[in-house]
Enzyme design. Structure first.
Site, PDB file in Angstrom:
ATOM      1  CD  GLU A 139     -66.854  27.854 -12.156  1.00 43.91           C
ATOM      2  OE1 GLU A 139     -67.177  29.337 -12.143  1.00 43.91           O
ATOM      3  OE2 GLU A 139     -65.968  27.388 -11.411  1.00 43.91           O
ATOM      4  CD  GLU A 148     -64.668  34.603  -7.040  1.00 41.98           C
ATOM      5  OE1 GLU A 148     -64.325  34.233  -8.386  1.00 41.98           O
ATOM      6  OE2 GLU A 148     -64.573  33.699  -6.292  1.00 41.98           O
TER       7      GLU A 148
END
Length: 379
Positions: A139, A148
């Site tokens: 995930e 990110e």
């Protein structure tokens, strides 16, 4: 936010595949440390859309896991690794960069899977596995999918450890953009005006009380406040009726074949049509979805979709990314928008994003409104 910590390379520094050199310790302090806390893991574990999608993807497609080897990249609490084990995996390697690995080991043992699931603390770029794997599950999605930059680590894991016949969970991803309306645009403009008004009061008081003229700093202060209030994109959970035009895909990703270079920047020229009656175009909303389809050679028995689109019935911890216009623009049903979108990684922090968005509006009357271009920061 959106995935468990993982992903830096090298002993002290890693050269990210975009040319950015990142110090390992700095990257850990700025990014991974957050994922070492249970409160943050709990936030993600309470996201029912996230949890249900992965749970159904695994247990509706047990043929991908039964008797197979699995690699969980950024295992966090270990939940995906545990599910893979419960679905019949012969061996699961659960890699986690933070001390959350200690909690993951306890959970694995508490669920009687210690003989199947092996938790490994370290970055995926540095660990060595004893074998190739049949499945990579992770995930990895951040805000607006790519914030990110954790997907880099998943790609690295795939290139190093996935068998040629292996599958990716998820297998595909898409990024969407749509015109929207929101009172946030007025609020942020008011906040900005308030900050500047406060600054000018500060200048007067400082000069009057202390004899120092600080007005030379007005320009950099103004630029700082403009970026903070007007150019920084916002996380929000929108209601579907706040989307005032057709949504368009700005990026499609095949997780089995994509490279890091393919995601270093996102470029798209898209069209949208206003679907609401007389309204205000207050900005654009971005979201993503991912799919669990298996591969062409080894397809899923039941395809599962995880979407972060605006919904009346649910919200996710990802929400939508909102890019606000100042001031908003009056639009009508049938007006056509031609949008150019670009997103690059921040030069200061490879995990953050910079967006440029321009738009030309053609009204139903045939009149062209003056095109606009805005810069935004996903921080």
């Amino acid at each position: 936010m959106g995935s468990t910590g993982n992903g830096f390379a090298g002993d002290r520094a890693a050269t990210i595949r975009g040319g950015t050199v990142v110090d390992k310790d700095v990257d850990f302090a700025n990014y991974f440390c957050t994922y070492g806390f249970l409160y943050h893991q709990k936030e993600m574990l309470c996201d029912r859309v996230r949890m249900d999608s992965y749970y159904n993807a695994v247990f509706d497609n047990k043929h991908h896991f039964d008797g197979k080897t699995v690699l969980d990249v950024g295992t966090g609490s270990g939940i995906l690794a545990i599910w893979a084990g419960q679905a019949g995996a012969r061996k699961v390697y659960a890699v986690e960069a933070t001390k959350m690995s200690e909690h993951a080991r306890k959970l694995v043992k508490a669920n009687n899977l210690q003989d199947v699931v092996e938790v490994i603390e370290g970055s995926i770029e540095d660990v060595t596995l004893p074998e190739k794997v049949d499945v990579i599950i992770s995930e990895w999605m951040g805000y607006f999918l790519l914030r990110e930059s954790m997907f880099d680590s998943v790609i690295c894991a795939r290139d190093r450890w996935l068998k040629p016949t292996g599958v990716m969970y998820p297998s595909n991803a898409r990024m969407w953009l749509a015109p929207m309306r929101s009172r946030l645009a007025d609020q942020k403009m008011s906040d900005h005006e308030g900050a500047m008004g406060d600054w000018f009061c500060f200048l007067d008081e400082t000069k009057t009380n202390y004899g120092v003229d600080m007005s030379v700093l007005t320009k950099p202060f103004s630029e700082e406040q403009k970026k903070y209030y007007l150019q920084t994109s916002l996380w929000n959970n929108l209601h579907p009726n706040q989307v005032v035009g057709t949504a368009a895909i700005i990026k499609e990703i095949d997780c089995l074949t994509v490279t890091v270079n393919d995601i270093l920047n996102v470029r798209a020229s898209i069209s949208s049509s206003i679907s609401a009656e007389e309204t205000r175009l207050c900005g654009f909303a971005g979201w993503f979805d991912v799919h669990f389809r298996g591969s062409k050679e080894n397809p899923a028995q039941q395809e599962i979709e995880l979407t972060t689109a605006p919904s009346e019935d649910y919200s996710t911890h990802w929400g939508q990314q909102v890019f606000l216009l100042h001031p908003p623009i009056s639009v009508s049903k049938g007006d056509d928008l031609n949008i150019n979108f670009s997103m690059d990684r921040s030069k200061q922090n490879h995990r953050l994003m910079e967006v440029e968005l321009s738009c030309e509006i053609k009204q139903t009357s045939g009149k062209l409104l003056l095109p606009f271009r805005n810069k935004f920061y996903i921080e």
